[in-house]
Design a protein around this motif. Structure first.
Motif: not given
Ligand code: SF4
Length: 149
Positions: A7-8, A14, A38-39, A41, A96, A99, A102
């Motif tokens: 999502a970031c 986020c 999609f996130c 965390e 990403k 992470s 991710c």
């Protein structure tokens, strides 16, 4: 195609520090494809939040919060599983880099003393792969995006 994307990378604020990492090249995919943020965390730890890391102990990798060592692995895996269940038509995933959740081959793996022992997959990314999804790191996507058109 239907693409799940960290999502970031789609501009959502986020990240742990309340920022985003919006990527124009990836967001532009929305002209031709359906993009689903999609996130794993933020629903567990909120935003902003303390950093977490992948810690390997006795050959097992877990997600622990840096400030107090709280194990958030199960909660983040539950969010990831719920995401997969509610989006059964995902064709590909773009994640990403670096992470703890991710990252794809780019995430620092730490020992219990927080010393780096190598690079690997974030634990949500690992689970997406285990579930059979085609998963791409953001930078590989940028290099190879001709094949997405
Ligand atoms: S967990 Fe993934 S989507 Fe969420 S902020 Fe971190 S890198 Fe971005």
């Amino acid at each position: 195609m239907t693409l799940a994307v960290s999502a970031c990378l789609l501009g959502e604020m986020c990240r742990y520090d309340g920022a985003s990492k919006g990527c124009a090249e990836i967001m532009a995919l929305g002209k031709e494809h359906t993009l689903i943020p999609f996130c794993p965390e933020a629903p567990v730890l909120g935003t902003p939040r303390g950093r977490i890391s992948v810690i390997e102990r006795d050959g097992v990798r877990r997600l622990l919060r840096d400030e107090d060592g709280m194990d958030v692995t199960d909660a983040i895996m539950a969010v990831t599983e719920a995401f997969i269940q509610s989006h059964p038509n995902i064709d590909r995933v773009i994640l990403k880099s670096k992470s703890p959740s991710c990252g794809l081959g780019t995430t620092p793996m730490l020992d219990e003393d927080k010393e780096m022992i190598g690079l690997g997959n974030g634990l949500a990314a690992e689970y997406l792969i285990e579930c059979g999804l085609q998963v791409w790191d953001e930078n590989n996507f940028k290099k190879e995006n001709e094949c997405w058109k």
